[in-house]
Design an enzyme around this catalytic site. Structure first.
Site, short mmCIF file in Angstrom:
data_model
loop_
_atom_site.label_atom_id
_atom_site.label_comp_id
_atom_site.label_asym_id
_atom_site.label_seq_id
_atom_site.Cartn_x
_atom_site.Cartn_y
_atom_site.Cartn_z
N ALA A 86 0.76 -1.10 0.10
CA ALA A 86 -0.11 -0.04 -0.06
C ALA A 86 0.79 1.31 -0.01
O ALA A 86 0.25 2.28 -0.24
CB ALA A 86 -0.76 0.00 1.37
N GLY A 142 2.75 2.99 -5.92
CA GLY A 142 2.07 2.35 -7.04
C GLY A 142 0.81 2.10 -7.09
O GLY A 142 -0.26 2.75 -6.54
N VAL A 154 4.91 -9.58 4.06
CA VAL A 154 3.94 -10.52 3.48
C VAL A 154 4.80 -11.88 3.59
O VAL A 154 4.00 -12.93 3.40
CB VAL A 154 3.49 -10.34 2.16
CG1 VAL A 154 2.47 -9.03 2.25
CG2 VAL A 154 4.30 -10.23 1.11
N TYR A 193 9.75 -13.74 -12.06
CA TYR A 193 8.67 -13.04 -12.33
C TYR A 193 7.34 -13.42 -12.80
O TYR A 193 6.09 -13.69 -12.25
CB TYR A 193 8.76 -11.51 -12.41
CG TYR A 193 7.67 -10.60 -12.65
CD1 TYR A 193 7.49 -9.87 -11.06
CD2 TYR A 193 7.00 -10.34 -13.14
CE1 TYR A 193 6.45 -9.27 -11.11
CE2 TYR A 193 5.86 -9.34 -13.26
CZ TYR A 193 5.61 -8.70 -12.06
OH TYR A 193 4.85 -7.65 -11.89
N THR A 236 4.92 3.11 -12.36
CA THR A 236 4.95 3.06 -10.99
C THR A 236 6.70 2.80 -10.52
O THR A 236 7.39 3.04 -11.92
CB THR A 236 4.37 1.85 -10.28
OG1 THR A 236 5.25 0.52 -10.67
CG2 THR A 236 2.92 1.55 -10.49
#
Ligand code: NAP
Length: 249
Positions: free
Chosen positions: A15, A18, A63, A158, A193
């Site tokens: 948060a 971006g 996370v 990714y 971003t």
């Protein structure tokens, strides 16, 4: 307050920057109270300072750490009477390198944050909803990526993580439906971003040329779709992967 998510409590990871920040702004504008969670506590609190409405909360959360996420949910339940029913997994990283040069560490870190982090946050959040008997109407939105479907040079780690997020979303959808929780994935194309600021100019030119819209997207354009998926307006959308790319080919 009116809006498509009025009266809901949302937990948004990534948060501080971006897309995650734009999602917090959109959800707050649409009437939600927002818990803005990020590795970077300062940037999460800067996000909260931008939000319409009151009683939003910023938290430092990693996370990849179940302890960190559990501690965050303890803080949330000290602050609010019920746990969040909207969850947006936007925390994500890149560690790009050509395949033959890609280190095991960079492979593992990307899979840990992008895929395992999405699993950990979702599981802890949904358990909290079920325990508090507020899961019916819950919605989880995961930020995957169009490159999970199409591939991209120097991003095998990714791409694997984001294809994994789509598979995770489709599988979890079947498990979570009986609790009244929907879960969907948004697949952004090339969005302006901090994550894409580091892309070299000549690569940016190539990626924009591969976008039918002829430009990069904005975080706000992703947040619009995330808010729709959070809201009851998308009540029959479940287990879906939605491209938001401006037409990427
Ligand atoms: P961003 O601006 O870099 O934001 C990502 C945020 O996640 C950053 O604030 C970052 O903090 C945070 N984060 C990183 N690791 C974390 C962790 N372990 N725990 C908690 N927070 C963590 O990236 P973005 O472009 O908004 O991307 C948001 C999501 O959309 C990501 O999942 C990304 O993969 C996905 N996406 C982006 C694009 C694009 O073109 N931008 C395209 C497709 C998909 P730090 O800055 O401190 O690392």
């Amino acid at each position: 307050m009116s809006g498509i998510v009025a009266g809901k409590l949302a937990f948004v990871t990534g948060a501080g920057s971006g897309i995650g920040r734009a999602v917090c702004q959109k959800l707050a504008k649409e009437g939600a109270t927002v818990v803005a969670a990020d590795l970077n506590a300062k940037r999460a609190s800067e996000t909260v300072a931008l939000l319409e409405g009151s009683d939003h909360l910023s938290l430092a959360v990693d996370v990849v750490s179940p302890n960190s996420i559990n501690e965050a949910f303890v803080s949330v339940l000290q602050h609010y009477p019920k746990p969040p029913t909207l969850v947006v997994n936007s925390a994500g990283i890149t560690r790009d390198n050509y395949f033959l040069k890609l280190s095991e560490t960079d492979y593992d870190q990307v899979l840990d944050v992008n895929l395992k982090g999405t699993f950990l946050v979702t599981q802890i959040a949904v358990k909290a909803m079920i325990n508090a008997e507020v899961s019916n109407g819950g919605s989880v939105v995961n930020l995957a990526s169009i490159v999970g479907k199409l591939g991209n040079l120097g991003q095998s780690n990714y791409c694997a993580s984001k294809a994994g997020v789509e598979g995770f979303t489709r599988g979890a959808c079947i498990d979570l439906a009986k609790f009244g929780v929907r879960i969907n994935a948004v697949l952004p194309g090339f969005i302006r971003t901090q994550m894409t600021d580091i892309v070299p100019e000549h690569i940016k030119t190539i990626l924009i040329a591969k976008t039918a819209a002829g430009r990069m997207g904005t975080p706000d354009e992703i947040a619009e779709v995330v808010a729709f998926l959070c809201s009851n307006k998308s009540s029959f959308v479940n287990g879906a992967s939605i491209d938001v790319t401006g037409g990427f080919f």
